[in-house]
Write an enzyme that holds these catalytic residues in place. Structure first.
Site, PDB file in Angstrom:
ATOM      1  N   TYR A 167      55.109  45.120  38.939  1.00 47.60           N
ATOM      2  CA  TYR A 167      56.272  45.121  37.998  1.00 47.60           C
ATOM      3  C   TYR A 167      57.516  45.712  38.376  1.00 47.60           C
ATOM      4  CZ  TYR A 167      58.427  45.142  33.354  1.00 47.60           C
ATOM      5  OH  TYR A 167      59.363  45.084  32.250  1.00 47.60           O
TER       6      TYR A 167
ATOM      7  N   SER B   5      64.005  47.103  33.798  1.00 50.01           N
ATOM      8  CA  SER B   5      63.252  48.011  33.049  1.00 50.01           C
ATOM      9  C   SER B   5      63.400  49.217  33.670  1.00 50.01           C
ATOM     10  CB  SER B   5      61.728  47.467  33.497  1.00 50.01           C
ATOM     11  OG  SER B   5      60.820  48.604  32.965  1.00 50.01           O
TER      12      SER B   5
END
Length: 236
Positions: A145, A132
């Protein structure tokens, strides 16, 4: 293809099928969504099956690979797009249970899938993990995350070197803000508008934008190996 029933994963399944790949859609719990993807692919003349599996469960992942080998004769490309997130919670407020939930899927799951892929992908094949752009943007509220995706990047780059001599590429795709239900449903409109205006291209990414990058790594990109490709419109 893990995480292939919705969003970026679903678009990637369609893109790979259009390129001639037979696809196994590995999904966690949305059976109807996974079956709809399979029906969409087969209606266009492609080949696809759906297999349910918790990607952090080694035996379930082994069974998914075995089913793929039985159905299609082998494995040439593995795309691991499955992941979970919980944006907006500062580190100081995040529970350890939530931290463990995110890392179980995103880190352990990536490890389990990568390990089986490394054992089974044939010469000339590719392994594509999902990171990401949070690993570069480092926004507040993404500690669990972001750290999980940092681990995925490291794991991916090391595996590329460990597979020396096998003619298998290993890379990661790191999308930026993308117009999926996961992103749109978990962010207030103010944040969506702000992130959409941030890239020089002044829009959110689309699942199709990311699927094109995956298709590149899965097919013609034989000289791209051990890399993280940031697909984010220039936001970072």
């Amino acid at each position: 293809m893990t995480g292939g029933s919705r969003g970026i994963g679903r678009e990637t399944v369609s893109r790979l099928a259009a390129d001639g790949f037979a696809v196994t859609v590995v999904y966690a719990g949305r059976t109807a969504d996974a079956e709809a993807v399979v029906e969409e692919v087969t209606a266009k003349g492609g080949r696809a099956i759906a297999v349910q599996a918790d990607i952090a469960d080694e035996q379930a992942v082994v069974a998914a690979f075995e089913r793929t080998e039985e159905e299609f004769g082998g494995v040439d490309v593995v795309v691991n797009a499955a992941g979970v997130m919980n944006p907006g919670t500062p580190l100081v407020e995040l529970s350890l249970d939530e931290f463990d939930r995110i890392h179980r899927t995103n880190v352990r799951g990536a490890f389990v899938v990568s390990q089986q892929a490394a054992r089974r992908v044939r010469a000339g094949g590719a392994i594509v993990n999902f990171s990401s752009s949070v690993t570069r943007l480092r926004q507040p509220g993404y500690s669990a995350y972001g750290s999980s995706k940092g681990a995925v990047e490291t794991m991916t780059l090391i595996l590329a070197r460990e597979l020396r001599g096998r003619d298998i590429t290993v890379n990661a795709v790191a999308p930026g803000p993308t117009a999926t239900s996961l992103f749109l449903d978990n962010n207030p409109q103010e944040a969506i508008d702000r992130l959409a205006s941030a890239p020089p291209l002044e829009r959110l990414g689309t699942p199709g934008d990311i699927a094109e990058v995956v298709a590149f790594l899965a097919g013609p990109a034989r000289w791209v190996n051990g890399q993280v490709l940031y697909a984010n419109g220039g936001i970072a």
